[in-house]
Design an enzyme around this catalytic site. Structure first.
Site, mmCIF file in Angstrom:
data_model
loop_
_atom_site.group_PDB
_atom_site.id
_atom_site.type_symbol
_atom_site.label_atom_id
_atom_site.label_comp_id
_atom_site.label_asym_id
_atom_site.label_seq_id
_atom_site.Cartn_x
_atom_site.Cartn_y
_atom_site.Cartn_z
ATOM 1 N N GLY A 97 4.192 6.430 2.803
ATOM 2 C CA GLY A 97 5.218 6.905 1.888
ATOM 3 C C GLY A 97 4.912 8.298 1.366
ATOM 4 N NE ARG A 126 6.547 2.185 0.426
ATOM 5 C CZ ARG A 126 5.317 2.700 0.427
ATOM 6 N NH1 ARG A 126 4.620 2.744 1.551
ATOM 7 N NH2 ARG A 126 4.790 3.167 -0.689
ATOM 8 C CB SER A 171 6.815 8.798 -8.995
ATOM 9 O OG SER A 171 6.530 8.963 -7.617
ATOM 10 C CD GLN A 173 4.183 8.476 -2.842
ATOM 11 O OE1 GLN A 173 5.310 8.118 -2.546
ATOM 12 N NE2 GLN A 173 3.109 7.820 -2.452
ATOM 13 C CG ASP A 323 -2.516 3.373 -5.483
ATOM 14 O OD1 ASP A 323 -1.400 2.844 -5.327
ATOM 15 O OD2 ASP A 323 -2.757 4.556 -5.168
ATOM 16 C CE LYS A 350 2.683 2.027 -5.476
ATOM 17 N NZ LYS A 350 2.433 3.476 -5.292
ATOM 18 N NE ARG A 354 -0.034 -2.491 -2.673
ATOM 19 C CZ ARG A 354 -0.401 -1.223 -2.585
ATOM 20 N NH1 ARG A 354 -0.488 -0.485 -3.677
ATOM 21 N NH2 ARG A 354 -0.685 -0.692 -1.417
ATOM 22 N NE ARG A 396 -3.900 1.537 -2.711
ATOM 23 C CZ ARG A 396 -4.814 2.442 -2.393
ATOM 24 N NH1 ARG A 396 -6.101 2.100 -2.380
ATOM 25 N NH2 ARG A 396 -4.465 3.679 -2.081
#
Length: 436
Positions: A97, A126, A171, A173, A323, A350, A354, A396
């Site tokens: 991503g 995503r 974010s 990103q 994360d 993600k 998660r 993860r």
């Protein structure tokens, strides 16, 4: 690759290791080095699937990036801000991503050039609208499935204009995509976040000579002015604290353990896990502190702690440990009392959902976890028994389940375990080293 791993509970962890280079910084070193003038030398690069996807895409854009060898420095010949070529083929971002979102920002202002970005099945589901929307406000011409929210993404490079953009979520990103676009936009581009997110892009752009500043005490308003050139640098990438977090928690919850993790990045926008470990009463210390290329680093020594306290994670700390939520969920199972994770709905977008996946998989060990819309409630003092669990292809999750297996009675089996290669190729070797 070995997609099934067996782990026998009861082994303590002893020794010292160096975790792989920081994934976030590895991506950014490649991208910013590619649009700088002159050469950029990168040392400590994370040789794993996601950053290598970024390297592959940049090569297709005309950047001279050599074949990257593990644990070897390499040099990029930058193209400058205007040197990006229109590729002859689709840019495949794999499962990354970060690659897709940062390239959207990089390419939106490459006037008159066409680009198509795609990824694997997971990445193509995503959300990309969170990047598309602010770039469109700047003049970007971007389309994709579901009104530009899903890849494949098509970009026609256009003349961009600087503006003030408030992001609904913190974010890194999204912020980074806007800042990269701001390098090619007319005037000034300002990003205002509801909470401060990781700031590797800002630090690196400043080191390369960009006209970038942080306004306000909380670091939530980042301003970049176009004009001028980026100049190639030597980048030394520290160890990734997100990778170190597995050993930090493992050493805290596995009896009779002591682990030293050397040369870890300690950027304050990434160290939320240390705040939680303080709340838990973990036994750790930071040694050999220094600063390299604007990034603080140090070594982290962790010993087993008894009577760990429950904790609550919510609000502004989330971006500083987003994360680490999977491994902190494991930690919560061994604290006294009830722990709660709130405001974490971002984790549903993600590599997997998660929140759902960690609740589902840890329950197989005997964990008592209640899933909420924005988080989890975890009852502590669990007695884990062995189980057959599944990473569900999330790196993860895979590593978190490995640590959970160390405190389970009996031998556990992890399916699709080598999802870990996405961010930590040597994880299983390091686990064997610390448990032998």
């Amino acid at each position: 690759m070995n997609n099934v791993r067996k782990i026998k509970g009861g082994s303590n962890l002893k020794g010292k290791i160096k975790v792989p280079g920081d994934k976030s910084i590895s991506h950014r070193a490649l991208i910013i080095g590619s649009i700088a003038q002159g050469e950029t030398t990168i040392e400590g690069f994370l040789h794993s699937e996601d950053p290598l996807s970024t390297a592959d895409c940049l090569r297709k854009l005309g950047v001279n990036i050599p074949d990257i060898k593990e644990d070897e420095p390499f040099t990029i010949s930058g193209l400058g801000l205007d040197g990006i070529k229109e590729p002859k083929e689709i840019l495949n971002c794999g499962n990354s991503g970060t690659t897709m979102r940062l390239l959207m920002g990089l390419l939106a202002g490459q006037e008159g050039k066409n680009f198509i970005l795609t990824g694997d099945t997971s990445l193509n589901e995503r959300p990309m609208g969170r990047v598309n929307k602010p770039l469109s406000l700047m003049g970007g011409i971007i389309s994709g499935r579901e009104s530009g929210n899903k890849a494949p993404i098509s970009i026609y490079g256009n003349k961009l204009k600087g503006c003030v953009i408030g992001t609904p979520i913190a974010s890194a990103q999204v912020k980074s995509a806007i800042l990269l676009a701001g390098l090619k936009a007319s005037g000034t581009t300002s990003v205002i976040e509801p909470a401060s997110s990781r700031d590797h892009t800002e630090r690196m752009l400043k080191a390369f000579g960009a006209n970038i500043s942080i306004r306000g005490e909380l670091g939530r308003n980042v301003v970049i002015k176009s004009g001028g050139n980026l100049i190639g640098q030597r980048i030394l990438i520290p160890g990734d604290i997100s990778s170190a977090s597995f050993w930090m928690i493992a050493a805290s919850i596995v009896p009779n353990s002591e682990v030293l993790i050397k040369n870890v990045g300690l950027n304050p926008t990434r160290t939320g896990i240390l705040n939680v470990m303080d709340s838990m009463g973990c036994n750790y210390e930071i040694l050999d502190k220094s600063t390299i290329a604007g990034e603080p680093i140090g070594s982290i020594k962790v010993k087993t702690a008894n009577n760990l306290r429950s904790f609550t994670i919510e609000g502004d700390i989330l971006p500083k440990l987003i994360d680490e939520i999977p491994i902190l969920t494991v930690a919560a199972c061994f604290c006294n009392g009830v722990s709660e994770i709130k405001d974490a709905q971002e984790l549903r977008f993600k590599e997997t959902d998660r929140l759902k996946v960690m609740a589902r998989q840890l329950s197989k060990f005997g964990a008592e976890i209640t899933e909420k819309e924005d988080g989890l409630i975890i009852n502590g003092q669990s007695k884990f028994h062995s189980a057959e669990v599944d990473s569900e292809t999330d790196h993860r999750v895979s590593m978190s389940l490995a640590i959970a297996s160390l405190v389970a009675k009996g031998t556990s089996k992890i399916m699709r375990a080598d999802a870990s290669y996405v961010s930590y190729p040597s994880f299983w070797e390091d686990l064997a080293k610390l448990t032998n």
